[in-house]
Write an enzyme that holds these catalytic residues in place. Sequence first.
Site, PDB file in Angstrom:
ATOM      1  N   SER A   1      -3.221  45.334  46.243  1.00 53.08           N
ATOM      2  CA  SER A   1      -2.736  46.700  46.434  1.00 53.08           C
ATOM      3  C   SER A   1      -2.237  46.884  47.854  1.00 53.08           C
ATOM      4  O   SER A   1      -2.800  46.312  48.801  1.00 53.08           O
ATOM      5  CB  SER A   1      -3.866  47.694  46.157  1.00 53.08           C
ATOM      6  OG  SER A   1      -3.510  49.012  46.561  1.00 53.08           O
TER       7      SER A   1
ATOM      8  N   TYR B   1     -12.219  49.918  44.383  1.00 52.46           N
ATOM      9  CA  TYR B   1     -11.028  49.159  43.977  1.00 52.46           C
ATOM     10  C   TYR B   1     -10.494  48.321  45.133  1.00 52.46           C
ATOM     11  O   TYR B   1     -10.258  47.113  44.996  1.00 52.46           O
ATOM     12  CB  TYR B   1      -9.961  50.142  43.494  1.00 52.46           C
ATOM     13  CG  TYR B   1      -8.619  49.528  43.219  1.00 52.46           C
ATOM     14  CD1 TYR B   1      -8.436  48.642  42.158  1.00 52.46           C
ATOM     15  CD2 TYR B   1      -7.516  49.840  44.010  1.00 52.46           C
ATOM     16  CE1 TYR B   1      -7.201  48.079  41.896  1.00 52.46           C
ATOM     17  CE2 TYR B   1      -6.272  49.288  43.753  1.00 52.46           C
ATOM     18  CZ  TYR B   1      -6.125  48.411  42.693  1.00 52.46           C
ATOM     19  OH  TYR B   1      -4.893  47.856  42.441  1.00 52.46           O
TER      20      TYR B   1
END
Length: 286
Positions: A172, A185
């Site tokens: 990410s 996450y």
Amino acid sequence: MTSTGWWFQAKHALDTRGPFPRRRRGTLAEAVTGRRVLVTGASSGIGRAAAIDLGAAGATVLLVARRETELDEATRTIVTGGGKAFAYPCDLNDAAATEATIARILDDHGGVDILVNNAGRSIRRPLDQSYDRAHDFERTMRLNYLAAVRMMLGVLPGMRERRYGRVINVLSAANLFGGPGYSAYVASKAALDEVSTSFQGETLSENVTFTSIYMPLVRTAMVAPDNRYLKAASLSPEEAGRVVCDAIVHHPRRMGPTFGRLTRLVDAISTERADAARHRRFASGI
């Protein structure tokens, strides 16, 4: 948009001026024709889009995902288009099932040349709502990190023996500039990034490379529940799939948006300023 035109010039602005200059390493077809490419999370979104492009380019695509119906549909799409594809339904949260699937793939195909660790789980929950939810961190680590590590440990011995391998990890952009509210996450993706850095130090002379893609926002089912992203600049799954394919062709060590990489530089120089910027972003609801 060109296949590499996804690079960001600002935090949420797509680069419409084309790809950054860099040395060409050939085409996708040259990189994958006759190669066995394993893609996790291949039933939808980024994984599905990348798998279809890879099949069209001549790869033998090995699709792994939990949802069997969607996985079979993606496989049929590749085969109907003239490609080679095989579906392997598997819940990657299940360690035993994951290891059995890897063993089956290796038995069926004799090895994997390129691994795309794309499967992932995202959770948005701020700290003050997480005190009694340690399981959020456990389940994101189970899928985003441990399942990907099992995949790598399964295919890397063959890659090293054949002296060829590519591992693509879809991470990410928040791994570059921080992800307040997404701590579980982002931490799980950071763990995958770090273990790959260590692996790369051992395999570089064997022509086995690792690429970390710090992927910006993509319009997938993963972000659909968050209304804040409905109008945000983002990539389509097809554009993100082409980013994955570019990583296979060029195999850089890292790929990411310019803003994120600059933020990481600021963080290295002045952590206090970077922390303040992250706090402002979280407080403003971004």
